[in-house]
Design a protein around this motif. Structure first.
Motif, PDB file in Angstrom:
ATOM      1  N   LEU A  29     -10.493  -9.652 -10.967  1.00  0.00           N
ATOM      2  CA  LEU A  29     -11.104  -8.340 -10.759  1.00  0.00           C
ATOM      3  C   LEU A  29     -12.259  -8.144 -11.727  1.00  0.00           C
ATOM      4  N   PRO A  30     -13.219  -7.319 -11.314  1.00  0.00           N
ATOM      5  CA  PRO A  30     -14.376  -7.078 -12.179  1.00  0.00           C
ATOM      6  C   PRO A  30     -13.979  -6.356 -13.457  1.00  0.00           C
ATOM      7  N   SER A  31     -13.099  -5.377 -13.361  1.00  0.00           N
ATOM      8  CA  SER A  31     -12.594  -4.715 -14.561  1.00  0.00           C
ATOM      9  C   SER A  31     -11.301  -4.015 -14.194  1.00  0.00           C
ATOM     10  N   ALA A  32     -10.525  -3.689 -15.200  1.00  0.00           N
ATOM     11  CA  ALA A  32      -9.230  -3.056 -14.941  1.00  0.00           C
ATOM     12  C   ALA A  32      -9.399  -1.637 -14.438  1.00  0.00           C
ATOM     13  N   GLU A  33     -10.633  -1.156 -14.409  1.00  0.00           N
ATOM     14  CA  GLU A  33     -10.855   0.231 -14.002  1.00  0.00           C
ATOM     15  C   GLU A  33     -11.117   0.380 -12.509  1.00  0.00           C
ATOM     16  N   VAL A  34     -11.200  -0.752 -11.773  1.00  0.00           N
ATOM     17  CA  VAL A  34     -11.467  -0.617 -10.332  1.00  0.00           C
ATOM     18  C   VAL A  34     -10.221  -0.090  -9.629  1.00  0.00           C
TER      19      VAL A  34
ATOM     20  N   LYS B 121       0.822  -1.207   0.000  1.00  0.00           N
ATOM     21  CA  LYS B 121       0.000   0.000   0.000  1.00  0.00           C
ATOM     22  C   LYS B 121       0.851   1.249   0.000  1.00  0.00           C
ATOM     23  N   LYS B 122       2.017   1.167   0.634  1.00  0.00           N
ATOM     24  CA  LYS B 122       2.811   2.373   0.765  1.00  0.00           C
ATOM     25  C   LYS B 122       3.740   2.563  -0.424  1.00  0.00           C
ATOM     26  N   ASP B 123       4.451   1.517  -0.804  1.00  0.00           N
ATOM     27  CA  ASP B 123       5.479   1.667  -1.822  1.00  0.00           C
ATOM     28  C   ASP B 123       5.100   1.057  -3.167  1.00  0.00           C
ATOM     29  N   GLY B 124       4.140   0.144  -3.147  1.00  0.00           N
ATOM     30  CA  GLY B 124       3.920  -0.641  -4.355  1.00  0.00           C
ATOM     31  C   GLY B 124       2.817  -0.132  -5.260  1.00  0.00           C
ATOM     32  N   LEU B 125       1.792   0.464  -4.674  1.00  0.00           N
ATOM     33  CA  LEU B 125       0.620   0.813  -5.466  1.00  0.00           C
ATOM     34  C   LEU B 125       0.202   2.254  -5.232  1.00  0.00           C
ATOM     35  N   CYS B 126      -0.411   2.827  -6.249  1.00  0.00           N
ATOM     36  CA  CYS B 126      -1.121   4.082  -6.039  1.00  0.00           C
ATOM     37  C   CYS B 126      -2.560   3.667  -5.775  1.00  0.00           C
ATOM     38  N   THR B 127      -2.919   3.609  -4.511  1.00  0.00           N
ATOM     39  CA  THR B 127      -4.171   2.941  -4.159  1.00  0.00           C
ATOM     40  C   THR B 127      -5.400   3.679  -4.669  1.00  0.00           C
ATOM     41  N   LYS B 128      -5.246   4.954  -4.991  1.00  0.00           N
ATOM     42  CA  LYS B 128      -6.431   5.667  -5.467  1.00  0.00           C
ATOM     43  C   LYS B 128      -6.573   5.594  -6.978  1.00  0.00           C
TER      44      LYS B 128
ATOM     45  N   VAL C  63      -6.507  -0.164 -11.463  1.00  0.00           N
ATOM     46  CA  VAL C  63      -5.531  -1.209 -11.751  1.00  0.00           C
ATOM     47  C   VAL C  63      -4.821  -0.907 -13.077  1.00  0.00           C
ATOM     48  N   ARG C  64      -5.603  -0.470 -14.072  1.00  0.00           N
ATOM     49  CA  ARG C  64      -4.995  -0.133 -15.360  1.00  0.00           C
ATOM     50  C   ARG C  64      -3.918   0.936 -15.212  1.00  0.00           C
ATOM     51  N   GLU C  65      -4.252   1.995 -14.492  1.00  0.00           N
ATOM     52  CA  GLU C  65      -3.285   3.083 -14.340  1.00  0.00           C
ATOM     53  C   GLU C  65      -2.039   2.625 -13.585  1.00  0.00           C
ATOM     54  N   ASN C  66      -2.255   1.741 -12.600  1.00  0.00           N
ATOM     55  CA  ASN C  66      -1.119   1.242 -11.838  1.00  0.00           C
ATOM     56  C   ASN C  66      -0.177   0.430 -12.727  1.00  0.00           C
TER      57      ASN C  66
ATOM     58  N   LEU D 129      -8.996  -4.263  -4.202  1.00  0.00           N
ATOM     59  CA  LEU D 129      -8.690  -5.682  -4.380  1.00  0.00           C
ATOM     60  C   LEU D 129      -8.252  -6.312  -3.065  1.00  0.00           C
ATOM     61  N   SER D 130      -8.310  -7.641  -3.016  1.00  0.00           N
ATOM     62  CA  SER D 130      -7.804  -8.337  -1.841  1.00  0.00           C
ATOM     63  C   SER D 130      -6.279  -8.276  -1.854  1.00  0.00           C
ATOM     64  N   GLY D 131      -5.682  -8.587  -0.698  1.00  0.00           N
ATOM     65  CA  GLY D 131      -4.231  -8.479  -0.569  1.00  0.00           C
ATOM     66  C   GLY D 131      -3.484  -9.253  -1.643  1.00  0.00           C
TER      67      GLY D 131
END
Lengths: 333, 502
Positions: B389-394, B340-347, B350-353, B399-401
């Motif tokens: 995932l339901p779609s790459a836009e979520v 959450k801190k270093d790996g993903l832009c949680t906001k 998924v596509r953008e990440n 998502l789960s861990g």
């Protein structure tokens, strides 16, 4: 047991306060050398009277910053209070009644701010941006889009109470600021509400889960802010003897500057109201001293802007150095 | 009285928009009992406990606490009065306040609003003493170690007379020493007659502390029993709903050329003279205790933290890595420890990440993102890694861990990397998702990529890595072949501290 002095130093946030206090002393000495008149009793009491309103709005903004929010409506509430009180007095309302009505209006803005932020969960930047514009609009509408005429001879007592009069050698304005500071500092450090303000600013979720009422505490912080703005508005009316629609413009940012120079964290939860005194004083000393030194307003603005950035930057540097060890620790564990 | 249930929850149902989080779940807890609540991520454990502690309200079902039926919704305040306290996974403390201030937060001792600090200090002292915790009540919480902060949370719960203590993943951030200390305190409060609900993914630690288990899966109650009468295998199959054949699937490949080596790397106190090498088609495990400098090493290699000295070679050529961009350009990538801190832009979605790490390849002249190419890359990554995932836009945060971790990996696998570093990729994710992550590493290995796998869980390092480098206190203390070594041997290298006194 530790000595009281050590305990005093150990108070969290005292470091920044001591740093800026040193800065304040140096500044004063420099200005004193540049112009010996700077330390004349006449200038000192004028200076203190200049500092008082900045300190008052600083108290308000500090309260709001400590809960991790911001109050952009400060300047407009000052203007609104100035216009409402002046308009009422020019229409022959007795000053005491005018003051009470003005306080009621200002506190309403405080409640609205608090509810917008805590209950409607608006970002405070947006919520208070709205009330800022509305309050300025009320200031303009109060006397049909005109500044008021003189508030008249009947308001002599009012003007003395808020601005011209002296008690025990000091201007009343200074006493008002001092007394309010003492009260609000006490509330912040010694009462449950104060503790909750720090807790919410530090970790709002933890506070909520511990049973702290976030809504009522937030409203209280905005009420304090609105109240001191109202007082400053009244002081402004007393000073000029009339109501000006643009009174207090940009004050919300001056208040941020006073708080932040004094070490109040803009992220909330950290800082001492004592720092706000120093922050406001640095502000006042710079304005007054640079004026004495013959610097034009433009230069004054630039210098003050630089001071704000530098003082916060210093704090950030100190904290990030301290934080390094902590961060590393976190990684390991 | 000790056999009386302190908590009985029956037929609990709870829906969130679009999902049934809990479906007819029952739960029992006796006083003086440590009950493990087990299940995969998303099984509904936390939701169930949040209902008990008043954070969520239930849709249906009955709750009895100390034999009293609880009618209506529980609020955090009511839960506190009932004696139910929850120690959250993400510690919930005001880090700027002192220990005593935190312990009494929301229930300050006061007369007419005036705080009685001295009395609070005294009582904070006594509760810390009772638990034999060596922390000053005047310390500021933010200055304490994570383990100590957790102790303070427990003290806070006990000070409010909590009789039911819910611990959500209490050990996930603790060092082994802190875990021992935590277990000691759990035993202490258990002896006082408290009931404890213990939520954890670390099955191997259950034996030290747990009396009974309740297992949940997909929002349903599955099984409940005395811990000693169950085998770990049974528990896992109940959790997963199927037998996991191999906890650690291993794929044998032929080791290729040496592709990557780090020589005499120094970066601060936690990385001292570290050397290791990685080969094509091999998984190199980096083992060690918490705080042994593994994460710091990966960060220094990847160019996040500055290096003091040392050389890095890729395919025999010396390369300079001053910042992550340098590393990425050379085909070296890092999937960091803290998702959450270093790996993903949680906001972000998924596509953008996934696209973020590949923008250099996705962008055309003028920095305009090629949408079509982006979609292709993203869809390939999602299907290759079987991200659910339901779609790459979520939002990535939704998502789960396990799936989040796959997104972190997917970011990097879309490019042709030569060396992939995984830092604790399986932390906090459930058994089934772990196996999927192992399989991803195996696939990379089969494709001739050098995989570096940092982990503090020895069984998985042993099970997945081919070669293991052990670190202790910022130094490499051993290099072992996974097939020929044992946990004990790794541990002996991992505790090879420098002698402080000669």
């Amino acid at each position: 047991m530790e000595s009281p002095f050590k305990r005093f130093l150990a108070i969290r946030g005292m470091g920044q306060v001591i740093t800026v206090t040193t800065g304040l002393i140096i500044l004063s000495v420099v200005f004193g050398f540049m112009n010996p008149m700077f330390f004349s009793s006449r200038n000192v009491s004028n200076l203190l009277r200049q500092i008082a309103p900045i300190l008052l709005i600083g108290i308000g903004q500090s309260y709001v910053l400590l809960i991790g929010q911001i109050d952009l409506s400060i300047g407009s509430v000052v203007g609104m209070s100035c216009m409402i009180s002046a308009t009422l007095m020019t229409r022959g309302v007795p000053p005491i009644v005018a003051v009470l009505i003005t306080i009621a209006c200002a506190l309403t803005v405080g409640v609205v701010n608090g509810l917008l932020v805590a209950w409607c969960k608006l970002p405070s930047f947006i919520g208070t941006l709205g009330t800022m514009t509305i309050a300025r609009g009320i200031a303009q509408i109060a006397n049909n889009n005109f500044n008021t005429d003189s508030i008249g001879d009947g308001a002599e007592g009012f003007r003395n109470f808020f601005y011209y009069g002296r008690t025990a050698g000091l201007y009343n304005t200074i006493w008002i600021a001092l007394v309010l500071w003492l009260i609000f500092n006490f509330v912040l450090t010694r009462t449950r509400t104060g503790r909750h303000i720090y807790a919410i600013g530090s970790n709002i979720e933890a506070a909520r889960l511990s049973g702290v009422s976030v809504i009522s505490t937030t409203v209280k912080a905005y009420l304090v802010s609105a109240f001191v703005c109202c007082v400053v508005g009244l002081i402004t009316t007393a000073t000029s003897g009339m109501g000006a629609m643009d009174a207090g413009s940009s004050y919300e940012l001056y208040a941020v500057a006073a708080s932040v120079i004094g070490g109040i964290s803009t992220l909330g939860g950290q800082g001492l109201l004592f720092g706000t005194v120093i922050g406001a004083s640095i502000w006042g000393v710079l304005q007054n001293g640079l004026q004495f030194a013959g610097a034009p307003i433009a230069i004054r603005n630039i210098v003050i802007g630089v001071i704000v950035v530098v003082s916060v930057l210093l704090d950030v540097i100190v904290r990030s150095n301290k934080g390094k060890g902590f961060k590393m620790f976190k990684r390991q564990s | 009285m000790s056999n009386e249930y302190v908590v009985e929850m029956k037929n609990i149902t709870k829906s969130f928009p679009g999902v049934k989080a809990l479906d007819d779940v029952s739960f029992h807890l006796k006083s003086g009992q440590v009950m493990a609540l087990l299940g995969e991520n998303g099984a509904g454990k936390s939701t169930l406990m949040k209902i008990l502690s008043g954070i969520y309200s239930r849709d249906a079902g009955t709750i009895r606490v100390f034999g009293n039926d609880i009618k209506g919704n529980i609020t955090p305040k009511i839960a506190q009065e009932l004696g139910v306290a929850i120690i959250h996974q993400e510690l919930n403390m005001c880090s700027h306040l002192t220990v005593a201030e935190n312990i009494f937060l929301g229930k300050e001792i006061h007369s007419k609003g005036l705080l009685k600090d001295r009395e609070m200090l005294k009582r904070a002292h006594s509760v810390l003493d009772r638990l034999k915790i060596d922390i000053q009540p005047t310390s500021v919480v933010g200055d304490l170690a994570v383990g100590q902060q957790q102790m303070v949370e427990i003290a806070k719960a006990l000070e409010s007379n909590a009789k039911v203590l819910i611990m959500d993943e209490p050990t996930s951030a603790l060092t082994s020493k802190e875990i021992e200390e935590l277990f000691r305190i759990i035993r202490e409060i258990k002896a006082d007659g408290c009931g404890i609900v213990y939520i954890s993914h670390r099955l191997e630690e259950l034996q030290h502390i747990v009396d009974a288990v309740t297992i949940m899966r997909d929002g349903r109650y599955i099984n409940e029993g005395v811990f000693k009468e169950l085998t770990l295998k049974q528990i896992i199959s109940d959790m997963v709903g199927r037998e996991i054949k191999e906890q650690f699937p291993r794929v044998d490949t032929v080791r290729g050329n040496k592709i990557f080596s780090v020589r005499n790397l120094n970066a601060g106190r936690m990385v001292r003279d570290v050397s290791f090498e990685a080969y094509e088609g091999e998984i190199l495990g980096i083992a060690g205790l918490m705080g042994s400098g593994r994460t710091e090493t990966t960060r220094a290699v990847f160019g996040v933290d500055p290096k003091e000295s040392g050389e890095i070679y890729l395919q025999g050529e010396k390369i300079e890595i001053h910042c992550p961009m340098d590393a990425i350009r050379h085909g070296l990538v890092l999937a960091p420890e803290d998702r959450k801190k270093d790996g993903l832009c949680t906001k972000l979605s998924v596509r953008e990440n996934i696209a973020l790490a590949n923008l250099d390849e996705l962008c055309e002249k003028g920095g305009i993102v090629n949408r079509k190419k982006e979609r292709e890359i993203v869809n390939t990554a999602i299907s290759n890694l079987k991200i659910k995932l339901p779609s790459a836009e979520v939002n990535a945060a939704s998502l789960s861990g396990g799936n989040q971790q796959k997104v972190v990996v997917a970011k990097w696998l879309a490019r042709n990397s030569k060396v992939v570093i995984f830092d604790e990729p399986t932390r906090g994710i459930d058994v089934a998702a772990k196996v999927e992550i192992y399989n991803i590493m195996n696939t990379l290995k089969q494709n001739g990529i050098a995989v570096i796998f940092v982990s503090s869980e020895m069984p998985e390092v042993l099970g997945i890595a081919d070669r293991i480098v052990v670190m202790c206190d910022g130094r490499v203390t051993g290099s072992l072949k996974a097939k020929e070594t044992t946990q004990e041997e790794i541990l002996s290298y991992a505790t090879m501290f420098e002698k402080k006194i000669d």
